[in-house]
Design an enzyme around this catalytic site. Structure first.
Site, PDB file in Angstrom:
ATOM      1  N   HIS A   1       0.954  -1.220  -0.076  1.00 11.92           N
ATOM      2  CA  HIS A   1      -0.081   0.036   0.072  1.00 11.92           C
ATOM      3  C   HIS A   1       0.844   1.221  -0.034  1.00 11.92           C
ATOM      4  O   HIS A   1       0.523   2.485   0.528  1.00 11.92           O
ATOM      5  CB  HIS A   1      -0.983  -0.126   1.312  1.00 11.92           C
ATOM      6  CG  HIS A   1      -1.902  -1.113   1.192  1.00 11.92           C
ATOM      7  ND1 HIS A   1      -3.160  -1.050   0.551  1.00 11.92           N
ATOM      8  CD2 HIS A   1      -1.725  -2.364   1.786  1.00 11.92           C
ATOM      9  CE1 HIS A   1      -3.688  -2.395   0.601  1.00 11.92           C
ATOM     10  NE2 HIS A   1      -3.013  -2.916   1.474  1.00 11.92           N
TER      11      HIS A   1
ATOM     12  N   SER B   1      18.638  17.281 -17.577  1.00 12.96           N
ATOM     13  CA  SER B   1      18.122  18.534 -17.629  1.00 12.96           C
ATOM     14  C   SER B   1      18.836  19.599 -18.543  1.00 12.96           C
ATOM     15  O   SER B   1      19.946  19.829 -18.301  1.00 12.96           O
ATOM     16  CB  SER B   1      17.867  19.235 -16.214  1.00 12.96           C
ATOM     17  OG  SER B   1      17.344  20.276 -16.143  1.00 12.96           O
TER      18      SER B   1
ATOM     19  N   LYS C   1      21.757  17.174 -13.066  1.00 12.39           N
ATOM     20  CA  LYS C   1      20.660  16.286 -12.787  1.00 12.39           C
ATOM     21  C   LYS C   1      20.643  15.081 -13.898  1.00 12.39           C
ATOM     22  O   LYS C   1      20.821  15.076 -14.997  1.00 12.39           O
ATOM     23  CB  LYS C   1      19.348  16.988 -13.145  1.00 12.39           C
ATOM     24  CG  LYS C   1      18.141  16.331 -12.586  1.00 12.39           C
ATOM     25  CD  LYS C   1      16.926  17.467 -12.757  1.00 12.39           C
ATOM     26  CE  LYS C   1      15.514  16.853 -12.183  1.00 12.39           C
ATOM     27  NZ  LYS C   1      15.243  15.441 -12.723  1.00 12.39           N
TER      28      LYS C   1
ATOM     29  N   GLU D   1      11.627   5.243 -18.177  1.00 10.74           N
ATOM     30  CA  GLU D   1      10.688   6.126 -18.633  1.00 10.74           C
ATOM     31  C   GLU D   1      10.011   5.717 -20.012  1.00 10.74           C
ATOM     32  O   GLU D   1       8.879   5.870 -20.301  1.00 10.74           O
ATOM     33  CB  GLU D   1      11.019   7.617 -18.633  1.00 10.74           C
ATOM     34  CG  GLU D   1      11.206   8.245 -17.000  1.00 10.74           C
ATOM     35  CD  GLU D   1      11.776   9.386 -17.199  1.00 10.74           C
ATOM     36  OE1 GLU D   1      12.345  10.103 -18.365  1.00 10.74           O
ATOM     37  OE2 GLU D   1      12.038  10.253 -15.975  1.00 10.74           O
TER      38      GLU D   1
END
Length: 427
Positions: free
Chosen positions: A167, A282, A288, A295
Site C-alpha cells: 500500500h 535537464s 541532474k 521512462e
C-alpha cells in the site's frame, strides 16, 4: 514509372487505385506482413508446380520473386496505407502485381501468382505468421535476456536487507534480492503466457480461399504449403481447428495481444538503488540525472495497452464468414511485439545490468520500519504489539526500546527483531 529504392515501381493498377483510395495514416502495412506474403506465395508457386497445376519454369520465377520479398529486398514496393479494405485485399493484390512484374510478361498476377489463394485466407495467414515469427525470434529472446538480468541482480542483492512495502507504506523486511527475484519471475511468467499462445497463432486459414470452403484449391495444396513453410522457417505452422472459424474470427491475434500487455517491471525509489547514468537529465539543472530507460519502458507499456484496446475492438468484427479488421490487427499487434522486444533489451542492457544497491540506505530503512514489530506477534499478541508500534511512532523511539520498557524479554527481542531472519523465515 516513378523511381523507388529498387529502381522502379513494380506494382500495377490495382495498387495505384488503393494508394489513391486510402490516404489515411501514411503508414504502409508492417514490413513483416509484406515479407510473409512473399514467402507464402513463393511456397504456393512451388507447391502448385509439384501438383502439376503450374509450369515449373514459371513457378520458379514467381517463387524467386517471393523469395526476394521475403528477404526484405522489396519493402518499398508495398505503398498502400495500412488502413485499407479490411480483408487486406489491396495488399494481397499489391504482392501479386509486384511478383508478376518480376516473374515475366507471361505471368498473370491473379491466375498464376494468386493460384489457390484468396486475400481472405492468405492475408490473415501472413499476419499470423508474421506475429509468430516476430514473437518467437525477437520478443521471447528479449524477455529471456531481461529475466536473466533481473535474476543476476536477485543473486547479487540477496544479502541486502530492506523494508518491504505494501500500500506504498512500510512493511516487514525483505531483501532487495527477493524483490528482483520477483521481477524476474514476473517476466518469465509473462514470457510463458506469450509462449502458450504460439500454437494457436500458428494455425492459419490458408486453403480456405474466399469463405472457408477451399473453392479453387487442390485438396493437398494447403497442407503442402504449410509443411514447406515450416521446414523453411522452423516455425510450427498447422491447419486451423475449423476453416470457418479461422476466417470469421481472429481470436488468436486477440489472445496474443492480451498476453503481451500482461506483466510488470521493477520499480525503485527512496534511494535504495543506483541506476546507470546515461545522459544529462535537464537542460537547465546541471548534474541532474533521470531514470530515462524506465521512462521509455513505461511509455511502451502504455502504448501496448492502447494497441491491445484496438486489437480487442478489431477482434469483435467477425461478420459472418470473415473478419474485416485484419490490417488494423496486424498494425497494432506487430507494433506491440516490436516495441516490447526493443524495450526489454534496453531495460536489461542499459538499466538492470548496471543497477547497484545502496546497501546502507536499504538496511537503515529495514531497521526504521515499524512493521518489523509483526515478528513479535507470536510472543506477545497482535494487540500488545499494536500498542508498542503506536508509542514508537508517536515518540520516535525504536521498537526495541519501547518493547523492552513494556517488559518484553531481551532474548525474545533478539530473536524476533532479527531482520534477516524476518526476510527469510524458513531458512
Amino acid at each position: 514509372m516513378a523511381e523507388t529504392q529498387t529502381g522502379r515501381e513494380l506494382w500495377g493498377s490495382e495498387t495505384r487505385k488503393a494508394v489513391e483510395n486510402f490516404p489515411v495514416s501514411g503508414q504502409p502495412i508492417p514490413v513483416a506482413v509484406a515479407r510473409w506474403l512473399g514467402r507464402i506465395k513463393a511456397a504456393a508457386a512451388r507447391v502448385n508446380a509439384e501438383l502439376g497445376l503450374l509450369d515449373e519454369g514459371k513457378a520458379e520465377r514467381i517463387a524467386d520473386a517471393g523469395d526476394r520479398i521475403a528477404a526484405g529486398e522489396l519493402d518499398d514496393q508495398f505503398p498502400i496505407d495500412v488502413f485499407q479494405t479490411g480483408s487486406g485485399t489491396s495488399s494481397n493484390m499489391n504482392a501479386n502485381e509486384v511478383m508478376a512484374a518480376l516473374a515475366g510478361d507471361d505471368v498473370h498476377a491473379n491466375d498464376d501468382v494468386n493460384m489457390g489463394q484468396s486475400s481472405n485466407d492468405v492475408f490473415p495467414s501472413a499476419v499470423h505468421l508474421a506475429a509468430l515469427d516476430e514473437i518467437t525470434n525477437e520478443l521471447l529472446p528479449s524477455l529471456h535476456l531481461l529475466a536473466e538480468s533481473l535474476a543476476a541482480k536477485a543473486s547479487e542483492f540477496d544479502d541486502v536487507i530492506k523494508s518491504g512495502r505494501t500500500h506504498l507504506m512500510d512493511a516487514v523486511p525483505v531483501t532487495l534480492g527477493q524483490e528482483f527475484g520477483g521481477y524476474a519471475a514476473q517476466v518469465r511468467q509473462g514470457s510463458d503466457r506469450v509462449t502458450a499462445v504460439l500454437g494457436r497463432l500458428g494455425q492459419i486459414p490458408l486453403g480456405g480461399t474466399a469463405v472457408g470452403t477451399g473453392l479453387n484449391t487442390h485438396p493437398e495444396f494447403a497442407e503442402r504449403v504449410r509443411r514447406r513453410l515450416s521446414e523453411e522457417t522452423g516455425l510450427t505452422i498447422s491447419a486451423p481447428a475449423d476453416p470457418f472459424e479461422a476466417q470469421a474470427a481472429r481470436d488468436a491475434l486477440v489472445e496474443a495481444s492480451g498476453a503481451l500487455k500482461t506483466g510488470s517491471g521493477p520499480r525503485a525509489g527512496l534511494a535504495e538503488i543506483f541506476l546507470p547514468e546515461l545522459q544529462k537529465g535537464s537542460s537547465i539543472m546541471p548534474g541532474k540525472v533521470n531514470p530515462v530507460i524506465p521512462e521509455v519502458v513505461t511509455q511502451v507499456a502504455a502504448q501496448v495497452i492502447g494497441n491491445d484496446a484496438a486489437v480487442t475492438a478489431g477482434g469483435m468484427q467477425g461478420h459472418f464468414e470473415l473478419n474485416v479488421f485484419v490490417p488494423l490487427l496486424a498494425r497494432n499487434l506487430l507494433d506491440s511485439v516490436k516495441l516490447l522486444a526493443a524495450a526489454s533489451r534496453l531495460l536489461a542492457e542499459k538499466c538492470v545490468d548496471g543497477i547497484e544497491a545502496n546497501r546502507e540506505t536499504c538496511e537503515r530503512y529495514a531497521e526504521l520500519t515499524l512493521s518489523a514489530a509483526t515478528a513479535l506477534n507470536p510472543y506477545i499478541g497482535y494487540d500488545a504489539v499494536g500498542e508498542i508500534v503506536k508509542e514508537a511512532a508517536a515518540t520516535g523511539r525504536s521498537l526495541r526500546e519501547v518493547a523492552r520498557e513494556r517488559g518484553v524479554a531481551e532474548d525474545v527481542l533478539d530473536k524476533a527483531l532479527d531482520y534477516r531472519a524476518m526476510a527469510k523465515p524458513h531458512q
